[in-house]
Design an enzyme around this catalytic site. Sequence first.
Site, PDB file in Angstrom:
ATOM      1  N   LYS A   4       0.838  -1.205   0.000  1.00  0.00           N
ATOM      2  CA  LYS A   4       0.000   0.000   0.000  1.00  0.00           C
ATOM      3  C   LYS A   4       0.874   1.258   0.000  1.00  0.00           C
ATOM      4  O   LYS A   4       0.604   2.212  -0.731  1.00  0.00           O
ATOM      5  CB  LYS A   4      -0.938  -0.015   1.224  1.00  0.00           C
ATOM      6  CG  LYS A   4      -2.047  -1.052   1.087  1.00  0.00           C
ATOM      7  CD  LYS A   4      -2.819  -1.329   2.363  1.00  0.00           C
ATOM      8  CE  LYS A   4      -3.811  -2.489   2.121  1.00  0.00           C
ATOM      9  NZ  LYS A   4      -4.561  -2.906   3.301  1.00  0.00           N
ATOM     10  N   ASP A  42     -10.968   2.741   3.925  1.00  0.00           N
ATOM     11  CA  ASP A  42     -11.342   1.355   3.663  1.00  0.00           C
ATOM     12  C   ASP A  42     -12.846   1.169   3.465  1.00  0.00           C
ATOM     13  O   ASP A  42     -13.297   0.082   3.105  1.00  0.00           O
ATOM     14  CB  ASP A  42     -10.947   0.523   4.892  1.00  0.00           C
ATOM     15  CG  ASP A  42      -9.868  -0.485   4.566  1.00  0.00           C
ATOM     16  OD1 ASP A  42      -9.689  -0.780   3.376  1.00  0.00           O
ATOM     17  OD2 ASP A  42      -9.236  -0.970   5.516  1.00  0.00           O
ATOM     18  N   GLN A  53      -4.876  -1.637   9.399  1.00  0.00           N
ATOM     19  CA  GLN A  53      -4.670  -2.936   8.762  1.00  0.00           C
ATOM     20  C   GLN A  53      -5.233  -4.050   9.647  1.00  0.00           C
ATOM     21  O   GLN A  53      -4.934  -4.125  10.834  1.00  0.00           O
ATOM     22  CB  GLN A  53      -3.163  -3.157   8.506  1.00  0.00           C
ATOM     23  CG  GLN A  53      -2.837  -4.411   7.743  1.00  0.00           C
ATOM     24  CD  GLN A  53      -3.389  -4.432   6.315  1.00  0.00           C
ATOM     25  OE1 GLN A  53      -3.532  -3.388   5.673  1.00  0.00           O
ATOM     26  NE2 GLN A  53      -3.735  -5.609   5.828  1.00  0.00           N
TER      27      GLN A  53
END
Length: 311
Positions: free
Chosen positions: A62, A129, A106
């Site tokens: 990422k 997200d 994460q």
Amino acid sequence: MLVKDLNIGMALKLNGKKLAIELEDRLLSDIALGTEKASRPPGLAVIRVGNDPASGVYVSNKERACARVGVNSFLSHFSENANSSEVIARIQELNRDDLVDGILVQLPLPKELNEQEILAAIDPNKDADGLHTLNLGRLLKSERGPRSCTPAGVMALLSRYEIPIEGKRAVVVGRSILVGQPMALMLQAQNATVSIAHSRTKELTSLTGEADLLVVAAGRPGIIGSNHIKPGAVVVDVGIHRILSTGEKESGNKPKLCGDVLFEEVDPLASALTPVPGGVGPMTVTMLLVNTVSLWQEHCGLSYTLDDLLP
Ligand code: GUN
């Protein structure tokens, strides 16, 4: 119907790696144009807790993707002994930071941490997200907002290959908040008739055998084989598993990656299929960038250029 009309023989491969590269080009130019007006580039904060090696690989992928398109990334890496309040305090700082447009925690988090409380601390307007309750609600109601990255990536891939969705029978295997549930909502919003299968589903083969479009996000290597597929179906494999071959260390061989779908079995039957790796995986990272850039456009009063990618 003739077999050739169903395009049976060898499935068209839906190349997520190629589409991700195309979309990165688009992001690069949108960011360059917007940065002149906004006087700052987009910023993504990534929070990692503990030392799960797979998470380490995902986080560095990422960060590298951010660098390629011109998004500033800020990593906060907590030790595995960190507690929920330390992580939440950091999220609150990032919520107030004007250089941060998106925040991502994460997953999975260490078991001791309260995942729900931590995700809820993210400002929904910085939710890179798309997993915040408010943003899942926005998806449910077809309101604008950041979208869950993996299912949004699947939708972009289907759209790129002009796979028809309206009126099709779609089956999603897996009901996670990360993938299965938002995937079903996105397909339904495009007028598919959707069923969700899960670990307690009886007669999985007969349900999946009805699917014109089968999305498999079960997290179980190879659970879908030729007996689950209607000939001519479009099959999207969201699974990614690292298969350790015996003697891997000694031989120096790379681990093999495989999905939830038995590729060799399904390839001759499906009309289109995503490979693993190189199918859905690269799209997840790209959609994280899309969400971040879109939030930046919102925060900086720029025109929205990416709404076609937010299903
Ligand atoms: N872990 C595995 N996939 C994802 C994802 O899409 N987002 C986050 N935050 N964590 C993940």
